[in-house]
Design a protein around this motif. Structure first.
Motif, mmCIF file in Angstrom:
data_model
loop_
_atom_site.group_PDB
_atom_site.id
_atom_site.type_symbol
_atom_site.label_atom_id
_atom_site.label_comp_id
_atom_site.label_asym_id
_atom_site.label_seq_id
_atom_site.Cartn_x
_atom_site.Cartn_y
_atom_site.Cartn_z
ATOM 1 N N SER A 159 0.831 -1.211 0.000
ATOM 2 C CA SER A 159 0.000 0.000 0.000
ATOM 3 C C SER A 159 0.861 1.253 0.000
ATOM 4 O O SER A 159 1.948 1.279 0.568
ATOM 5 C CB SER A 159 -0.895 0.026 1.252
ATOM 6 O OG SER A 159 -1.645 -1.160 1.392
ATOM 7 N N VAL A 160 0.322 2.295 -0.619
ATOM 8 C CA VAL A 160 0.915 3.625 -0.589
ATOM 9 C C VAL A 160 -0.096 4.554 0.065
ATOM 10 O O VAL A 160 -1.284 4.531 -0.282
ATOM 11 C CB VAL A 160 1.258 4.141 -2.004
ATOM 12 C CG1 VAL A 160 1.966 5.493 -1.925
ATOM 13 C CG2 VAL A 160 2.117 3.135 -2.750
ATOM 14 N N ILE A 161 0.348 5.349 1.024
ATOM 15 C CA ILE A 161 -0.531 6.311 1.691
ATOM 16 C C ILE A 161 0.055 7.705 1.536
ATOM 17 O O ILE A 161 1.272 7.886 1.572
ATOM 18 C CB ILE A 161 -0.735 5.962 3.181
ATOM 19 C CG1 ILE A 161 -1.763 6.894 3.831
ATOM 20 C CG2 ILE A 161 0.577 5.982 3.943
ATOM 21 C CD1 ILE A 161 -2.168 6.486 5.238
ATOM 22 N N LEU A 234 -4.356 -6.883 1.918
ATOM 23 C CA LEU A 234 -3.118 -6.113 1.899
ATOM 24 C C LEU A 234 -2.024 -6.914 2.597
ATOM 25 O O LEU A 234 -2.307 -7.699 3.496
ATOM 26 C CB LEU A 234 -3.313 -4.769 2.604
ATOM 27 C CG LEU A 234 -4.544 -3.951 2.190
ATOM 28 C CD1 LEU A 234 -4.603 -2.656 2.986
ATOM 29 C CD2 LEU A 234 -4.542 -3.677 0.696
ATOM 30 N N ASN A 235 -0.772 -6.690 2.203
ATOM 31 C CA ASN A 235 0.319 -7.483 2.789
ATOM 32 C C ASN A 235 0.976 -6.818 3.998
ATOM 33 O O ASN A 235 1.939 -7.351 4.557
ATOM 34 C CB ASN A 235 1.370 -7.823 1.727
ATOM 35 C CG ASN A 235 2.137 -6.601 1.231
ATOM 36 O OD1 ASN A 235 2.026 -5.502 1.772
ATOM 37 N ND2 ASN A 235 2.923 -6.792 0.176
ATOM 38 N N GLY A 236 0.483 -5.647 4.409
ATOM 39 C CA GLY A 236 1.000 -4.979 5.595
ATOM 40 C C GLY A 236 2.203 -4.093 5.347
ATOM 41 O O GLY A 236 2.636 -3.377 6.252
ATOM 42 N N ARG A 237 2.756 -4.094 4.132
ATOM 43 C CA ARG A 237 3.885 -3.232 3.800
ATOM 44 C C ARG A 237 3.352 -1.911 3.257
ATOM 45 O O ARG A 237 2.503 -1.906 2.349
ATOM 46 C CB ARG A 237 4.842 -3.891 2.809
ATOM 47 C CG ARG A 237 5.492 -5.149 3.376
ATOM 48 C CD ARG A 237 6.565 -5.702 2.455
ATOM 49 N NE ARG A 237 7.687 -4.778 2.294
ATOM 50 C CZ ARG A 237 8.698 -4.657 3.142
ATOM 51 N NH1 ARG A 237 8.723 -5.384 4.253
ATOM 52 N NH2 ARG A 237 9.694 -3.827 2.897
ATOM 53 N N ILE A 238 3.863 -0.790 3.801
ATOM 54 C CA ILE A 238 3.317 0.534 3.489
ATOM 55 C C ILE A 238 4.453 1.499 3.188
ATOM 56 O O ILE A 238 5.435 1.564 3.928
ATOM 57 C CB ILE A 238 2.478 1.063 4.676
ATOM 58 C CG1 ILE A 238 1.280 0.152 4.940
ATOM 59 C CG2 ILE A 238 2.022 2.490 4.409
ATOM 60 C CD1 ILE A 238 0.487 0.520 6.198
ATOM 61 N N VAL A 239 4.300 2.237 2.106
ATOM 62 C CA VAL A 239 5.167 3.372 1.787
ATOM 63 C C VAL A 239 4.323 4.633 1.870
ATOM 64 O O VAL A 239 3.204 4.684 1.334
ATOM 65 C CB VAL A 239 5.792 3.243 0.391
ATOM 66 C CG1 VAL A 239 6.424 4.558 -0.058
ATOM 67 C CG2 VAL A 239 6.842 2.137 0.376
ATOM 68 N N ASP A 272 0.958 -2.098 14.416
ATOM 69 C CA ASP A 272 2.259 -1.545 14.060
ATOM 70 C C ASP A 272 2.082 -0.244 13.258
ATOM 71 O O ASP A 272 1.309 -0.196 12.302
ATOM 72 C CB ASP A 272 3.021 -2.585 13.233
ATOM 73 C CG ASP A 272 4.399 -2.119 12.801
ATOM 74 O OD1 ASP A 272 4.894 -1.111 13.335
ATOM 75 O OD2 ASP A 272 4.970 -2.775 11.908
ATOM 76 N N SER A 273 2.809 0.813 13.652
ATOM 77 C CA SER A 273 2.696 2.108 12.960
ATOM 78 C C SER A 273 3.898 2.399 12.065
ATOM 79 O O SER A 273 4.027 3.506 11.555
ATOM 80 C CB SER A 273 2.564 3.240 13.991
ATOM 81 O OG SER A 273 3.758 3.366 14.758
ATOM 82 N N SER A 274 4.766 1.420 11.853
ATOM 83 C CA SER A 274 5.959 1.669 11.049
ATOM 84 C C SER A 274 5.620 1.696 9.561
ATOM 85 O O SER A 274 4.613 1.138 9.118
ATOM 86 C CB SER A 274 7.016 0.591 11.305
ATOM 87 O OG SER A 274 6.573 -0.668 10.817
ATOM 88 N N VAL A 275 6.481 2.361 8.791
ATOM 89 C CA VAL A 275 6.379 2.341 7.336
ATOM 90 C C VAL A 275 7.654 1.712 6.781
ATOM 91 O O VAL A 275 8.706 1.743 7.417
ATOM 92 C CB VAL A 275 6.165 3.752 6.748
ATOM 93 C CG1 VAL A 275 4.808 4.311 7.171
ATOM 94 C CG2 VAL A 275 7.294 4.703 7.140
ATOM 95 N N GLN A 276 7.531 1.143 5.596
ATOM 96 C CA GLN A 276 8.673 0.464 4.985
ATOM 97 C C GLN A 276 9.430 1.356 3.999
ATOM 98 O O GLN A 276 10.438 0.954 3.433
ATOM 99 C CB GLN A 276 8.203 -0.808 4.274
ATOM 100 C CG GLN A 276 7.910 -1.957 5.234
ATOM 101 C CD GLN A 276 6.824 -1.653 6.257
ATOM 102 O OE1 GLN A 276 5.680 -1.363 5.900
ATOM 103 N NE2 GLN A 276 7.176 -1.704 7.532
ATOM 104 N N GLY A 277 8.940 2.558 3.820
ATOM 105 C CA GLY A 277 9.615 3.507 2.948
ATOM 106 C C GLY A 277 8.850 4.810 2.909
ATOM 107 O O GLY A 277 7.730 4.912 3.426
#
Length: 392
Positions: A159-161, A234-239, A272-277
């Motif tokens: 996902s992209v936010i 969604l796979n839980g990975r967010i940029v 989890d509130s982290s982002v991957q990028g």
């Protein structure tokens, strides 16, 4: 500023079929206008539904069922058929995404329709739209997001936010057109989920981002998007992506990872509130490095006191000044004709990342378009590669 001119050829007076000229393909594409059964007298939300794009179709729900549901929700649906033209994907497609909003904004497209300018969505084939997903309650204001997502993909997607540059209407067409903002819709066309979230600061915006409140809200948005993983595949990975007043919010999510002062507020606590990028475009990241003639200094002095007397307050206001070690890899870009204040901010950010040995990609935008988001393939191509690396 790029201007796009519509080419409409109505088949008959009052008919619902037309053609639309695509900059990406250089051809006229079939376009159909589908009216919902209700809501004829009011401003209506609109969905521009892009069919048969070149990128692989990730959602598995049929176009017929998706369009049926949009119409049942009271949306005007406009379908545009790309017939799998090879240029109908990122980065060429981004020109069309910008053109559609520009033409609607200047009443060159759908001028006879009563459209709600705060609710015009561009949705790639196979995707659905989940609107008004609340992530934070701030007094009488509820902050929410709209999510375009592939409907029942074979495999969960990243996902992209983005945090909107319109503090009143997150999907305000004027702002999206002015900024040439195509990142979310382009990402959706490449098979990712894309969420536009409310900016933490309520309108009117005066260039002041209160801390830690902005951190509370942005992290609540990330948690809420991640909390949709099971229901939206969604796979839980967010940029996170940000431009202008949203750019500092993007950076903030990467510089405050693990800081307790920014957690514990808003919806979906415990997620989890982290982002991957993060895609970080032109913006303000620190208030300790400003040009002497920066026009915002008088406003900062009024809000925070002078920097000489209240340097701690000025430091706390900047997303960059929470960074004391390497963070996730970032993608940076700024236009070659952007203002000196923004250029300095990007230089300071890149220098700090280098000093901390924190990985980043820096790809300046060579098109002389000032304070705009990139449309040039020399920026968009490495940006898409970055998204692929961070979201899989």
């Amino acid at each position: 500023m790029i201007r796009f001119v519509a080419s409409l050829c109505l088949l008959a007076a009052g008919a619902s079929a037309a053609t639309w000229h695509s900059t990406a393909t250089g051809s006229d594409l079939p376009m159909k206008i589908l009216e919902p059964a209700s809501g004829g007298g009011e401003l209506r939300p609109a969905v521009l539904y892009l069919e048969n794009l070149a990128a692989p179709r990730v959602g598995t729900d049929s176009d017929a069922s998706i369009i049926h549901d949009f119409l049942a929700q009271g949306c005007l649906v406009v379908t545009i058929d790309y017939d799998h033209a090879k240029q109908s994907r990122w980065p060429a497609l981004n020109l069309d995404l910008a053109a559609l909003r520009n033409q609607i904004q200047h009443h060159q497209l759908l001028a006879d329709e009563r459209l709600d300018p705060a609710h015009i969505f561009i949705v790639p084939s196979g995707c659905r739209l989940k609107r008004d997903v609340a992530f934070y309650h701030d007094g009488d204001r509820t902050l929410a997001m709209d999510i375009v997502y592939p409907a029942h993909p074979v495999h969960p997607v990243g996902s992209v936010i983005e945090f909107s540059c319109d503090n009143l209407n997150r999907m305000g067409n004027f702002s999206l057109d002015f900024c040439t903002d195509t990142i979310l819709e382009g990402a959706a066309a490449e098979g990712y989920a894309a969420a536009m979230a409310d900016h933490p600061v309520r309108a009117p915006y005066h260039g002041l981002d209160p801390m830690p409140q902005c951190g509370w809200m942005t992290k609540a948005a990330v948690r809420t998007l991640r909390a949709q993983s099971a229901s939206l595949d969604l796979n839980g990975r967010i940029v996170v992506a940000g431009f202008s007043r949203g750019s500092g919010m993007s950076l903030l999510l990467t510089t405050t990872t693990g800081l307790p002062a920014f957690e514990g507020h808003g919806e979906n606590q415990g997620v989890d509130s982290s982002v991957q990028g993060a895609i970080v475009l032109a913006g303000r990241f620190t208030y300790l490095h400003l040009l002497p003639h920066d026009h915002m200094i008088p406003r900062y002095n009024i809000a925070w006191g002078t920097r000489a007397q209240h340097e701690d307050v000025w430091r706390d206001a900047g997303a960059l000044d929470y960074l004391h070690g390497p963070t996730v890899p970032l993608f940076l870009s700024i236009n070659c004709t952007e203002g000196a204040d923004y250029q300095l901010q990007m230089q300071v950010l890149a220098r700090r990342l280098t000093e901390l040995h924190s990985p980043f990609i820096y790809q300046p935008d060579p098109q002389p378009r000032g304070h705009r988001m990139p449309l040039d393939p020399s920026v968009l191509n490495p940006m898409l590669s970055y998204l692929r690396q961070r979201l899989h």
